[in-house]
Design a protein around this motif. Structure first.
Motif: not given
Length: 136
Positions: A35-57
Motif C-alpha cells: 500500500r502507498r503510505a499516503e493512501h492507507p486504505h488502498a491496498q494490493l494483496r498478491l495471493v500465492f496459493r498452493e496448487g499443482p506445480g506451485r509451492i508456498v513456504a
C-alpha cells in the motif's frame, strides 16, 4: 529483530510503499500486501496459493519463499523481489485506487518475473529471488 508481519518501507519512483508478507491457513497461502503510505486504505494483496506445480513456504522453504515445480524460487522478503512484483502489477494496471482493497492471484506475475509462462526456466534450478534482482 523485526516483528513478523510489521510493514516494511520501499521507495519506488519517489513514492513510499509499505509492504509485508504473511502466511495464512487453512488454505495454505502466502500473501504479499502493498500500500502507498499516503493512501492507507488502498491496498494490493498478491495471493500465492498452493496448487499443482506451485509451492508456498514450508519445508525446505522459508516463510516468504514461493516456488514453481520448475525450480524457480522467489523470496518475498527481499525488497528487490517486491519491487519487481510492484512494477509488474503497475504494468498490468493492478494497482489499487485511493480506496479499497484489490486482491489478485499472484502466480501470473510470478510467471512473468521468472519466465515460467514462456517455458524459459525449464528446471534450471535458478533462484532469481536469492541475490541481487535481475535487471532487464
Amino acid at each position: 529483530m523485526r516483528r513478523e508481519g510489521a510493514p516494511r518501507r520501499l521507495t519506488v519512483d519517489g513514492a513510499l510503499w509499505l509492504w509485508n508478507v504473511r502466511h495464512r491457513h487453512p488454505d495454505c497461502r502466502t500473501v504479499l500486501s502493498l500500500r502507498r503510505a499516503e493512501h492507507p486504505h488502498a491496498q494490493l494483496r498478491l495471493v500465492f496459493r498452493e496448487g499443482p506445480g506451485r509451492i508456498v513456504a514450508g519445508y525446505p522453504f522459508g516463510l516468504g519463499d514461493v516456488a514453481s515445480a520448475d525450480g524457480d524460487i522467489l523470496n518475498l522478503n527481499m525488497p528487490g523481489v517486491v519491487r519487481r512484483f510492484l512494477e509488474e502489477a503497475a504494468a498490468r494496471g493492478l494497482l489499487p485506487t485511493v480506496h479499497g482493497v484489490r486482491e489478485e492471484d499472484a502466480w501470473p506475475l510470478y510467471d512473468a518475473l521468472t519466465g515460467t509462462a514462456q517455458g524459459l526456466s525449464g528446471g534450471s534450478g535458478r533462484r532469481p529471488g536469492h541475490g541481487p534482482p535481475d535487471r532487464p
